[in-house]
Design an enzyme around this catalytic site. Structure first.
Site, PDB file in Angstrom:
ATOM      1  N   ASP A  13       0.817  -1.227   0.000  1.00 47.35           N
ATOM      2  CA  ASP A  13       0.000   0.000   0.000  1.00 47.35           C
ATOM      3  C   ASP A  13       0.844   1.268   0.000  1.00 47.35           C
ATOM      4  O   ASP A  13       0.500   2.256   0.645  1.00 47.35           O
ATOM      5  CB  ASP A  13      -0.955   0.035   1.207  1.00 47.35           C
ATOM      6  CG  ASP A  13      -1.880  -1.163   1.244  1.00 47.35           C
ATOM      7  OD1 ASP A  13      -2.162  -1.716   0.169  1.00 47.35           O
ATOM      8  OD2 ASP A  13      -2.326  -1.529   2.346  1.00 47.35           O
ATOM      9  N   LYS A  16       1.653   2.600  -4.947  1.00 48.35           N
ATOM     10  CA  LYS A  16       2.300   2.150  -6.187  1.00 48.35           C
ATOM     11  C   LYS A  16       1.423   2.362  -7.414  1.00 48.35           C
ATOM     12  O   LYS A  16       1.923   2.596  -8.503  1.00 48.35           O
ATOM     13  CB  LYS A  16       2.653   0.661  -6.100  1.00 48.35           C
ATOM     14  CG  LYS A  16       3.745   0.344  -5.115  1.00 48.35           C
ATOM     15  CD  LYS A  16       4.125  -1.117  -5.166  1.00 48.35           C
ATOM     16  CE  LYS A  16       3.045  -2.045  -4.660  1.00 48.35           C
ATOM     17  NZ  LYS A  16       2.732  -1.931  -3.245  1.00 48.35           N
ATOM     18  N   GLY A  40      -4.276  -4.297  -4.433  1.00 49.97           N
ATOM     19  CA  GLY A  40      -5.246  -3.383  -5.008  1.00 49.97           C
ATOM     20  C   GLY A  40      -4.562  -2.075  -5.305  1.00 49.97           C
ATOM     21  O   GLY A  40      -3.894  -1.504  -4.452  1.00 49.97           O
ATOM     22  N   HIS A  41      -4.654  -1.656  -6.552  1.00 47.14           N
ATOM     23  CA  HIS A  41      -4.086  -0.360  -6.918  1.00 47.14           C
ATOM     24  C   HIS A  41      -5.225   0.565  -7.249  1.00 47.14           C
ATOM     25  O   HIS A  41      -6.091   0.213  -8.041  1.00 47.14           O
ATOM     26  CB  HIS A  41      -3.240  -0.472  -8.188  1.00 47.14           C
ATOM     27  CG  HIS A  41      -2.005  -1.284  -8.024  1.00 47.14           C
ATOM     28  ND1 HIS A  41      -1.265  -1.284  -6.871  1.00 47.14           N
ATOM     29  CD2 HIS A  41      -1.359  -2.095  -8.880  1.00 47.14           C
ATOM     30  CE1 HIS A  41      -0.225  -2.077  -7.034  1.00 47.14           C
ATOM     31  NE2 HIS A  41      -0.266  -2.582  -8.240  1.00 47.14           N
ATOM     32  N   GLN A 223       2.095  -5.792  -3.190  1.00 46.38           N
ATOM     33  CA  GLN A 223       2.540  -5.967  -1.793  1.00 46.38           C
ATOM     34  C   GLN A 223       3.846  -5.180  -1.553  1.00 46.38           C
ATOM     35  O   GLN A 223       4.083  -4.216  -2.271  1.00 46.38           O
ATOM     36  CB  GLN A 223       2.735  -7.455  -1.443  1.00 46.38           C
ATOM     37  CG  GLN A 223       1.433  -8.242  -1.284  1.00 46.38           C
ATOM     38  CD  GLN A 223       0.828  -8.679  -2.600  1.00 46.38           C
ATOM     39  OE1 GLN A 223       1.514  -9.219  -3.440  1.00 46.38           O
ATOM     40  NE2 GLN A 223      -0.454  -8.441  -2.781  1.00 46.38           N
TER      41      GLN A 223
HETATM   42  P1  IMP Z   1      -2.323 -12.568   2.213  1.00 49.96           P
HETATM   43  O1  IMP Z   1      -1.389 -12.059   1.191  1.00 49.96           O
HETATM   44  O2  IMP Z   1      -3.766 -12.356   1.913  1.00 49.96           O
HETATM   45  O3  IMP Z   1      -2.012 -13.988   2.599  1.00 49.96           O
HETATM   46  O4  IMP Z   1      -2.055 -11.705   3.561  1.00 49.96           O
HETATM   47  C1  IMP Z   1      -0.832 -11.814   4.305  1.00 49.96           C
HETATM   48  C2  IMP Z   1      -0.418 -10.461   4.874  1.00 49.96           C
HETATM   49  O5  IMP Z   1      -0.055  -9.599   3.805  1.00 49.96           O
HETATM   50  C3  IMP Z   1      -1.530  -9.734   5.632  1.00 49.96           C
HETATM   51  O6  IMP Z   1      -0.936  -8.993   6.684  1.00 49.96           O
HETATM   52  C4  IMP Z   1      -2.101  -8.792   4.603  1.00 49.96           C
HETATM   53  O7  IMP Z   1      -2.712  -7.673   5.192  1.00 49.96           O
HETATM   54  C5  IMP Z   1      -0.835  -8.407   3.849  1.00 49.96           C
HETATM   55  N1  IMP Z   1      -1.081  -7.992   2.455  1.00 49.96           N
HETATM   56  C6  IMP Z   1      -1.299  -8.792   1.398  1.00 49.96           C
HETATM   57  N2  IMP Z   1      -1.459  -8.054   0.279  1.00 49.96           N
HETATM   58  C7  IMP Z   1      -1.333  -6.775   0.638  1.00 49.96           C
HETATM   59  C8  IMP Z   1      -1.359  -5.537  -0.094  1.00 49.96           C
HETATM   60  O8  IMP Z   1      -1.539  -5.477  -1.314  1.00 49.96           O
HETATM   61  N3  IMP Z   1      -1.163  -4.415   0.643  1.00 49.96           N
HETATM   62  C9  IMP Z   1      -0.943  -4.447   1.985  1.00 49.96           C
HETATM   63  N4  IMP Z   1      -0.886  -5.566   2.693  1.00 49.96           N
HETATM   64  C10 IMP Z   1      -1.081  -6.729   2.031  1.00 49.96           C
END
Ligand code: IMP
Length: 430
Positions: A13, A16, A40-41, A223
């Site tokens: 977040d 990007k 999510g962008h 991420q």
């Molecule tokens: P998962 O990727 O859904 O398995 O989540 C694992 C961890 O990564 C959690 O703490 C989520 O909040 C974090 N996370 C996954 N994708 C994002 C993203 O695009 N932005 C921020 N945090 C993310």
């Protein structure tokens, strides 16, 4: 011609979407290389506001080819609805290609992700619940279903039959959940395959032809480096490598072909989900950084969850720079700091009698580490209209210079608002 990897360098977040939209307009090929619809962008451009989860941001330029690479895990239903929504808003998806090698997020992945989180109770990771972890786990244990399988009736049926036998035992016996129907799932995913058929391709020749022709290529990160499965704050991480190495692996480009690695950092820090966050603040300091009610409000694009907020952590940032070979910094949401009288930067961690330069590897130790802050004067002037570095207030320039010095990379650009033109270019990246 440059091959630029733009990676998130904090906990995701980092804004990007805005940068990718900007850089994508200069690229002829944009590749999304990892993660899934946990990302999510938000892109704000002259055509409107778009929330993209899987489709690369180059989609807004009709001349640009967009690839969803082998390293991505794809929920076909989400991808199809994103394609439909873009087409409905007049954005062509004719040049969107999905790698045959990418893995599919199946309904049991989503169910298992959510059931495992419930089971973890207090120790939950705070996943997005989109099936990401279980999909990558199956890929690694070689029981995954790939996008190409959706186009081959027999392969899909055979693989699904074997996998569902195991998953249904797990779902019913361990979690007391309902089993998943082989018949319905087979037909549903075959249908997804048919609908996606025009987009499914071996993306390797597409990517390598672009490299041969010397076209500018952008590797679009999702991420962030601190959520990396190997280098992040394990186990509070995602299940993929979102950094520069993952950019190469997930798109099928060798590391020697990268010309620049841009690390996107917010001018402060945020995190969604659980896990350590040494510079986290609450109360009025957090309210100021969270900017609720503005286009910058710190609410996750994918999950709508409120983001945790804190000061810029130069220890974590330097680590992200080192692990990923980041040479250029993109500092985002700089204007969020405009009204603060003083701004803190974490320059080290205090652990009992020891001062740490690097983040400890384990959560238990990291949670005991106290941030050591340096305070810098704020500039108390709006920067949203500034377009040249030299026009920034002196205190703002000093803050940016200090960040570069602490983390060890040059400044590439600064964003000062959500619109495409609210950017201060500093170094040429394309
Ligand atoms: P998962 O990727 O859904 O398995 O989540 C694992 C961890 O990564 C959690 O703490 C989520 O909040 C974090 N996370 C996954 N994708 C994002 C993203 O695009 N932005 C921020 N945090 C993310």
């Amino acid at each position: 011609m440059p091959v630029v990897a733009l990676i998130g360098a904090q906990w995701g977040d980092e804004g990007k979407g805005h940068l990718i939209d900007l850089l994508a307009s200069k690229a002829r090929l944009v590749i999304r290389y990892g993660g899934g619809n946990n990302a999510g962008h938000t892109v704000v451009n002259e055509r409107g506001t778009f929330k993209l989860h899987l489709v690369p941001c180059g989609i807004f330029d009709p001349a640009t080819v967009n690839v969803i690479g082998p390293g991505v895990v794809i929920d076909p239903e989400v991808l199809l609805s994103e394609i439909e929504e873009l087409e409905r808003q007049g954005v062509s998806t004719a040049k969107l290609f999905v790698s045959e090698r990418a893995h599919v997020i199946m309904p049991y992945h989503v169910m298992l992700d959510q059931l495992q989180e419930q089971e973890r109770g207090e120790g939950k990771i705070g996943t997005t619940g989109r099936g990401i972890g279980p999909a990558y786990a199956d890929k690694m244990s070689r029981t995954g279903i790939r996008i190409a399988d959706l186009l081959h009736e027999e392969t899909l049926l055979t693989r699904l039959r074997i996998v569902l036998e195991e998953k249904n035992r797990l779902l019913t016996k361990l979690y007391g959940a309902k089993p998943i129907s082989l018949h319905d799932t087979y037909l549903q995913f075959l249908e997804f395959g048919h609908k996606l058929a025009n987009h499914i391709a071996d993306t390797h020749p597409i990517v390598h032809r672009a490299l041969e022709k010397d076209l500018p290529v952008l590797l679009e990160g999702a991420q962030g480096a601190l959520l990396d499965i190997d280098h992040g704050t394990y186990p509070y991480v995602t299940s993929s490598p979102p950094g520069a190495a993952g950019a190469c692996q997930g798109s099928g480009i060798g590391p020697t072909q990268l010309s620049t690695v841009i690390g996107a950092f917010k001018a402060y820090t945020t995190r969604v989900g659980e896990g350590p966050f040494p510079t986290e603040v609450d109360g009025p300091e957090a309210d100021a950084l969270r900017q609720m009610g503005t286009p910058w409000a710190e609410v996750g694009t994918t999950t709508g969850r409120m983001r945790r907020v804190g000061w810029f952590d130069a220890v974590m940032a330097r680590y992200a720079v080192q692990v990923n070979g980041i040479d250029t910094l993109a500092i985002t949401k700089f204007d969020v700091l405009d009204s603060l009288p003083t701004i803190k930067i974490c320059v080290g961690y205090q652990l009992n009698d020891t001062q740490l330069e690097y983040p400890p590897a384990t959560v238990a130790v990291l949670e005991q580490a106290e941030p050591i802050y340096e305070e810098m004067p704020g500039w108390m002037t709006p920067t949203t209209g500034v377009r040249r570095f030299q026009d920034l207030p002196e205190a703002a320039q000093a803050y940016l210079a200090r960040i570069c010095q602490l983390v060890g990379a040059r400044l590439g650009l600064v964003t000062v608002g959500p619109h495409r033109d609210q950017v201060i270019p500093v170094a040429d990246v394309f």
